[in-house]
Design a protein around this motif. Structure first.
Motif, PDB file in Angstrom:
ATOM      1  N   ARG A  32       0.971  -1.194  -0.118  1.00 16.90           N
ATOM      2  CA  ARG A  32      -0.112  -0.068  -0.006  1.00 16.90           C
ATOM      3  C   ARG A  32       0.797   1.268   0.028  1.00 16.90           C
ATOM      4  NH1 ARG A  32      -3.662   0.673   4.911  1.00 16.90           N
ATOM      5  NH2 ARG A  32      -1.698   0.355   5.804  1.00 16.90           N
ATOM      6  N   GLY A  33       0.223   2.139  -0.636  1.00 15.34           N
ATOM      7  CA  GLY A  33       1.179   3.617  -0.459  1.00 15.34           C
ATOM      8  C   GLY A  33       1.383   4.047   0.978  1.00 15.34           C
ATOM      9  N   ALA A  34       0.497   3.999   1.700  1.00 15.74           N
ATOM     10  CA  ALA A  34       0.425   4.341   3.187  1.00 15.74           C
ATOM     11  C   ALA A  34       1.648   3.624   3.654  1.00 15.74           C
ATOM     12  CB  ALA A  34      -0.663   4.112   4.093  1.00 15.74           C
ATOM     13  N   ASP A  35       1.694   2.333   3.357  1.00 16.95           N
ATOM     14  CA  ASP A  35       3.036   1.645   4.060  1.00 16.95           C
ATOM     15  C   ASP A  35       4.316   2.182   3.690  1.00 16.95           C
ATOM     16  OD1 ASP A  35       1.571  -0.257   5.520  1.00 16.95           O
ATOM     17  OD2 ASP A  35       1.221  -1.607   3.946  1.00 16.95           O
ATOM     18  N   LEU A  36       4.489   2.426   2.298  1.00 18.95           N
ATOM     19  CA  LEU A  36       5.771   2.910   1.594  1.00 18.95           C
ATOM     20  C   LEU A  36       6.034   4.204   2.281  1.00 18.95           C
ATOM     21  CD1 LEU A  36       7.746   2.915  -0.671  1.00 18.95           C
ATOM     22  CD2 LEU A  36       6.081   4.254  -1.869  1.00 18.95           C
ATOM     23  N   VAL A  37       5.068   5.112   2.745  1.00 14.41           N
ATOM     24  CA  VAL A  37       5.329   6.561   3.211  1.00 14.41           C
ATOM     25  C   VAL A  37       5.759   6.217   4.800  1.00 14.41           C
ATOM     26  CG1 VAL A  37       4.341   8.311   4.211  1.00 14.41           C
ATOM     27  CG2 VAL A  37       3.564   7.554   1.975  1.00 14.41           C
ATOM     28  N   PHE A  38       5.024   5.054   5.632  1.00 15.58           N
ATOM     29  CA  PHE A  38       5.467   4.744   6.612  1.00 15.58           C
ATOM     30  C   PHE A  38       7.142   4.484   6.700  1.00 15.58           C
ATOM     31  CE2 PHE A  38       5.629   1.125  10.049  1.00 15.58           C
ATOM     32  CZ  PHE A  38       5.617   2.203  11.222  1.00 15.58           C
ATOM     33  N   TYR A  39       7.582   3.456   5.756  1.00 16.70           N
ATOM     34  CA  TYR A  39       8.809   3.001   5.749  1.00 16.70           C
ATOM     35  C   TYR A  39       9.855   4.162   5.423  1.00 16.70           C
ATOM     36  CZ  TYR A  39       6.653  -1.420   5.239  1.00 16.70           C
ATOM     37  OH  TYR A  39       5.929  -2.745   5.541  1.00 16.70           O
ATOM     38  N   ILE A  40       9.608   5.139   4.618  1.00 11.70           N
ATOM     39  CA  ILE A  40      10.397   6.244   4.343  1.00 11.70           C
ATOM     40  C   ILE A  40      10.580   7.105   5.456  1.00 11.70           C
ATOM     41  CG2 ILE A  40      10.579   8.192   2.926  1.00 11.70           C
ATOM     42  CD1 ILE A  40       9.099   6.734   0.623  1.00 11.70           C
ATOM     43  N   PHE A  41       9.437   7.208   6.221  1.00  5.57           N
ATOM     44  CA  PHE A  41       9.316   8.033   7.452  1.00  5.57           C
ATOM     45  C   PHE A  41      10.402   7.638   8.549  1.00  5.57           C
ATOM     46  CE2 PHE A  41       7.181  11.997   8.200  1.00  5.57           C
ATOM     47  CZ  PHE A  41       6.710  12.209   6.963  1.00  5.57           C
ATOM     48  N   ILE A  42      10.325   6.098   8.664  1.00  5.44           N
ATOM     49  CA  ILE A  42      11.370   5.436   9.474  1.00  5.44           C
ATOM     50  C   ILE A  42      12.616   5.935   9.172  1.00  5.44           C
ATOM     51  CG2 ILE A  42      12.352   3.117  10.367  1.00  5.44           C
ATOM     52  CD1 ILE A  42       9.297   2.276  10.198  1.00  5.44           C
ATOM     53  N   LEU A  43      13.041   5.709   7.992  1.00  4.54           N
ATOM     54  CA  LEU A  43      14.467   6.106   7.651  1.00  4.54           C
ATOM     55  C   LEU A  43      14.550   7.524   7.809  1.00  4.54           C
ATOM     56  CD1 LEU A  43      15.040   4.285   4.187  1.00  4.54           C
ATOM     57  CD2 LEU A  43      15.949   3.907   6.326  1.00  4.54           C
ATOM     58  N   LEU A  44      13.817   8.480   7.628  1.00  5.55           N
ATOM     59  CA  LEU A  44      14.119   9.847   7.592  1.00  5.55           C
ATOM     60  C   LEU A  44      14.054  10.047   8.984  1.00  5.55           C
ATOM     61  CD1 LEU A  44      13.772  11.849   5.178  1.00  5.55           C
ATOM     62  CD2 LEU A  44      11.500  12.638   6.235  1.00  5.55           C
ATOM     63  N   PHE A  45      13.261   9.425  10.037  1.00  6.57           N
ATOM     64  CA  PHE A  45      13.316   9.759  11.490  1.00  6.57           C
ATOM     65  C   PHE A  45      14.531   9.453  12.065  1.00  6.57           C
ATOM     66  CE2 PHE A  45      12.598   7.890  15.643  1.00  6.57           C
ATOM     67  CZ  PHE A  45      12.283   8.871  16.542  1.00  6.57           C
ATOM     68  N   TRP A  46      15.446   8.249  11.502  1.00  4.13           N
ATOM     69  CA  TRP A  46      16.706   7.933  11.880  1.00  4.13           C
ATOM     70  C   TRP A  46      17.682   8.887  11.732  1.00  4.13           C
ATOM     71  CZ3 TRP A  46      18.490   4.768  15.661  1.00  4.13           C
ATOM     72  CH2 TRP A  46      17.223   3.673  16.017  1.00  4.13           C
TER      73      TRP A  46
END
Lengths: 112, 225
Positions: A61-75
């Motif tokens: 899902r698109g929402a999952d992709l955004v979630f994964y990208i945010f984890i990376l960004l957050f770190w």
């Protein structure tokens, strides 16, 4: 347009306006922020599009992709902030050290 | 003899500091630098009465920061040998002589005290395990096998002190010193020292859980070098 879309667009716009107001002098940052804001609004209005991009990367899902990208960004942001705190700490230490050494030196000179 | 300088970092140590300084003066070490790391009540009275150098950080920064300040000041005061000494009375001034002699004879650049080859009183099993774990981690990081880690008594030559720069403000500085020894290829030696764990020093000292915090700082230090 659904309720969540309205809420997200309102939120993104508010943050952008606030940011631009505060950072008027930094032209590059303002342009980048505006671009980011427009992209965000575009994807909020076209959620199927994010899903298609997600599928292309092998994510459901698109929402999952955004979630994964945010984890990376957050770190990334966490590390950047931590590095900055350490630098700040080093500066404060240097100041406190200089002050303490100088005042001790002045004291001994005064006694002589 | 006159160019031996003792650096005592302290934070809220008014109860023991006077006694520790008196012990050092009686043992024949008049050059004492007290670094007050932003204690709640000023320690200047205790130091002025004993003619010590007194430095005070305006804010509390940590023991590592206080040590670095004291070492820099000792260099300005033309110290030839700098001895670091804890303020809680766990060290014995009688140990300084053999440590400083190794430096002044040019046999080592830095001499570290070890509580495990010397006689030590009142060391608990948990504390021993924590320190041994720290030794092992330091070995992994530096490649030096030492019998003790994070012991407050050390002797450093003037030249070595100029090279070492401690950036870890809190307790991780003790590991950072070992990394600095490696970085600058300093000659080090461990010497047995006598440590007395009193009720006071146990209360003032590091809690076991603090070891985790120190480890965290050490890991981050390696990451952000």
């Amino acid at each position: 347009m659904s309720g969540i879309q309205l809420l997200l667009i309102a939120g993104v716009s508010l943050i952008t306006v606030y940011f631009i107001q505060r950072m008027k002098a930094a032209v590059f940052s303002v342009l980048l922020m505006a671009l980011l804001c427009l992209t965000a609004i575009f994807f909020i209005l076209q959620p199927e599009l994010t899903s298609r991009i997600a599928n292309y990367f092998g994510v459901g899902r698109g929402a999952d992709l955004v979630f994964y990208i945010f984890i990376l960004l957050f770190w990334f942001i966490l590390l950047k902030l931590y590095a900055r705190i350490r630098k700040l700490e080093a500066t404060v230490t240097e100041l406190a050290r200089k002050i303490s050494i100088n005042s001790a030196l002045n004291e001994t000179r005064g006694n002589d | 003899m006159n160019n031996y300088f003792i650096v005592i970092p302290c934070y809220n140590e008014s109860a023991m500091l006077g006694k520790v300084i008196d012990g050092l003066i009686d043992a024949g070490y008049p050059n004492i630098i007290v670094v007050d790391d932003g204690s709640e009540e000023s320690l200047s009275g205790i130091c002025a009465a004993r003619h010590c150098h007194y430095l005070r950080h305006a804010v509390n920064l940590g023991q590592g920061a206080a040590l670095q300040t004291g070492i820099e000041y000792a260099i300005i005061q033309n110290a030839d040998v700098i001895i670091t000494f804890d303020a809680d009375g766990q060290h014995d001034p009688a140990d300084i002589e053999k440590m400083a002699t190794l430096i002044s004879q040019g046999k080592a650049d830095i001499v570290l005290g070890s509580r495990f080859t010397g006689s030590t009183q009142g060391l608990s099993f948990t504390r021993k395990m924590v320190i041994k774990t720290a030794c092992f981690i330091q070995f992994l990081l530096s490649g030096f096998w030492m019998t003790d880690a994070h012991n407050g008594i050390r002797a450093i030559s003037r030249e070595a002190a100029k090279k070492i720069h401690l950036t870890e403000n809190r307790m991780a500085h003790a590991t950072e010193i070992i990394l600095e020894i490696r970085r600058h290829k300093l000659r080090w030696v461990e010497v047995p020292v006598h440590i007395v764990y009193s009720e006071y020093s146990r209360n003032k000292g590091q809690k076991t859980v603090n070891g985790i915090r120190i480890l965290f700082d050490v890991v981050l230090h390696k990451l952000f070098r």
